[in-house]
Enzyme design. Structure first.
Site, PDB file in Angstrom:
ATOM      1  N   THR A  73      19.280  15.229   8.997  1.00  0.00           N
ATOM      2  CA  THR A  73      19.487  16.589   9.515  1.00  0.00           C
ATOM      3  C   THR A  73      19.146  17.587   8.410  1.00  0.00           C
ATOM      4  OG1 THR A  73      21.200  15.819  11.028  1.00  0.00           O
ATOM      5  CG2 THR A  73      21.188  18.175  10.520  1.00  0.00           C
ATOM      6  N   ASN A 143      14.043   8.743  19.256  1.00  0.00           N
ATOM      7  CA  ASN A 143      15.359   8.113  19.184  1.00  0.00           C
ATOM      8  C   ASN A 143      15.886   7.690  20.550  1.00  0.00           C
ATOM      9  OD1 ASN A 143      15.296  11.114  19.013  1.00  0.00           O
ATOM     10  ND2 ASN A 143      17.452  10.914  19.586  1.00  0.00           N
ATOM     11  N   GLN A 171      13.776   7.004  12.924  1.00  0.00           N
ATOM     12  CA  GLN A 171      13.946   5.842  13.805  1.00  0.00           C
ATOM     13  C   GLN A 171      12.888   4.775  13.579  1.00  0.00           C
ATOM     14  OE1 GLN A 171      16.499   5.191  15.645  1.00  0.00           O
ATOM     15  NE2 GLN A 171      17.533   7.177  15.741  1.00  0.00           N
ATOM     16  N   SER A 191      16.747   8.525   7.013  1.00  0.00           N
ATOM     17  CA  SER A 191      18.213   8.500   7.000  1.00  0.00           C
ATOM     18  C   SER A 191      18.699   7.079   6.751  1.00  0.00           C
ATOM     19  CB  SER A 191      18.737   8.994   8.355  1.00  0.00           C
ATOM     20  OG  SER A 191      20.136   8.923   8.392  1.00  0.00           O
ATOM     21  N   ALA A 192      19.726   6.932   5.893  1.00  0.00           N
ATOM     22  CA  ALA A 192      20.186   5.580   5.526  1.00  0.00           C
ATOM     23  C   ALA A 192      20.938   4.872   6.646  1.00  0.00           C
ATOM     24  CB  ALA A 192      21.084   5.665   4.288  1.00  0.00           C
ATOM     25  N   HIS A 193      21.744   5.636   7.404  1.00  0.00           N
ATOM     26  CA  HIS A 193      22.658   4.932   8.330  1.00  0.00           C
ATOM     27  C   HIS A 193      21.964   4.348   9.549  1.00  0.00           C
ATOM     28  CE1 HIS A 193      23.507   8.037  11.590  1.00  0.00           C
ATOM     29  NE2 HIS A 193      22.984   8.833  10.680  1.00  0.00           N
ATOM     30  N   THR A 229      25.545  17.184  -7.312  1.00  0.00           N
ATOM     31  CA  THR A 229      25.630  15.829  -7.876  1.00  0.00           C
ATOM     32  C   THR A 229      25.191  14.809  -6.835  1.00  0.00           C
ATOM     33  OG1 THR A 229      27.459  16.562  -9.239  1.00  0.00           O
ATOM     34  CG2 THR A 229      27.214  14.175  -8.983  1.00  0.00           C
ATOM     35  N   CYS A 316      25.639  12.342  21.188  1.00  0.00           N
ATOM     36  CA  CYS A 316      25.959  13.765  21.144  1.00  0.00           C
ATOM     37  C   CYS A 316      27.239  13.935  20.342  1.00  0.00           C
ATOM     38  CB  CYS A 316      26.131  14.248  22.567  1.00  0.00           C
ATOM     39  SG  CYS A 316      26.504  15.979  22.653  1.00  0.00           S
TER      40      CYS A 316
END
Ligand code: PLP
Length: 363
Positions: A73, A143, A171, A191-193, A229, A316
């Site tokens: 994001t 996605n 994705q 994105s990592a997750h 950081t 959502c």
């Protein structure tokens, strides 16, 4: 929930990979400020740079061109903030559409593929001054439907018009071979997750020679591009996850046949089934299915009670089941309230698809 749950919502988020957990646990505890010049800081810097290298190598990028962020994001918002005119497809994630409601939306076909002619025509209406401040942003793999966009062709069009080109590759990465080595590509978000790393960490690839205004002001971390950081533990988990994802790509190749088999069986068992995006290249793990006689909300609640974790489209944040703008843009407005998104991942087995089909037949 009845029995063990079957998780088929990897496009929303993936369970943490063992490799990511182990790498984070190993690093957890000691102070991890990678900017500190003492021994602990140098160790943290080493681990952060090792992860940066693993991520860059997985994407064919130079290490220095990867900037860590808090997630895709933020990566998406950061790129969009750098341009005056934004041109996107109509099927982007809300992290592209919401920050720039003024963006021009290019139509897609019934499979969700961007119209290259419409993109070319839209760019032809811009003068040279406008073009220098224009960004085209197109999602690499959707996605909701898994549809894969023709990035090489889009890149060539952007290059011919001398406009910047960003792709949200969130994705695609970790599911099919993914590279930033695409002619004309200027920026890419990750994105990592989504690949079995922790949430709250992402990356932005910036082509050498390009700059973006920093959205945050403060320290000079990440070459001043993203002060604050670094989330060292998250970054370490991200690096381990992407390495594991790359070595596990064959699992996804196999999954395409499990997915195809499940879709065919479901169509044999029910007469109200439409599969979205089937006429275009798709991610191997994703199936977007409309059951016209059942609403997404009813189906999801019933599936949840039976132990299946799925979603209706994009997850959502409000937890509500909203009709999908992606499905509407593909011309299936009437089916938008009926979509089920099935998305497998590194934990998924053929049996999971089989059991889901059996249950879907009874709804
Ligand atoms: N882009 C796409 C295509 C996504 O699927 C998501 C996740 O929902 C995002 C961006 C946002 O990623 P993050 O959760 O890392 O901010």
């Amino acid at each position: 929930m009845a029995g063990a749950s079957i998780y088929l919502d990897h496009n929303a988020t993936a369970p943490l990979r063992d490799e990511a957990r182990a790498a984070m646990l190993d690093a957890m505890g000691p102070p991890l400020n990678a900017s500190s010049i003492h021994d602990a800081g140098r160790k943290a810097r080493y681990l952060v740079e090792q992860a940066r290298g693993d991520i860059a190598d997985a994407l064919d990028a130079r290490h220095a061109d990867i900037t860590f962020t808090s997630g895709a994001t933020e990566s998406n918002n950061m790129v969009l903030a750098g341009f005056e005119t934004i041109i996107t497809s109509a099927v982007e994630h809300s992290a592209i559409l919401a920050p720039r409601p003024d963006g021009i939306r290019i139509k897609v076909d019934e499979n969700g593929i961007l119209s290259l002619d419409a993109l070319d025509q839209t760019l032809s209406t811009l003068d040279e001054a406008q073009k220098s401040k224009t960004l085209v942003s197109v999602i690499a793999a959707n996605n909701e439907t898994g549809t894969i966009q023709p990035l090489a062709e889009i890149g060539k069009i952007c290059q011919a018009h001398k406009v910047a080109f960003h792709s949200d590759m969130v994705q695609m990465a970790g599911k099919v071979p993914t590279t930033i080595a695409i002619e004309g590509l200027s920026f890419a978000s990750f994105s990592a997750h989504k690949i079995g790393g922790p949430s709250g960490v992402g990356a932005l690839w910036i082509k050498p020679g390009l700059t973006l205004p920093a959205m945050l002001l403060g320290g000079g971390q990440e070459q001043g591009r993203r002060p604050g950081t670094e989330n060292a533990l998250g970054i370490i988990g991200f690096g381990a996850a992407i390495k594991a994802a790359i070595s596990g790509l064959s699992h996804y190749q196999e999954m395409a046949s499990w997915r195809d088999e499940a879709e065919a069986e479901l169509q044999d068992l029910r007469d109200d089934v439409t599969i979205m995006g089937r006429g275009a290249p798709r991610l191997p793990n994703t199936s977007s299915v409309a059951l016209s006689s059942v609403t997404s909300q009813t189906a999801l609640m019933s599936l949840d009670l039976k132990g299946f974790c799925l979603s209706s489209g994009s997850a959502c944040s409000s937890g509500k089941v909203a009709a999908s703008h992606v499905i509407s843009a593909m011309g299936y407005n009437e089916l938008a309230p009926h979509i089920l998104r099935i998305s497998g991942g590194w934990t998924t087995k053929r049996d999971d698809f089989q059991m889901l089909v059996k249950t879907l037949a009874t709804l």
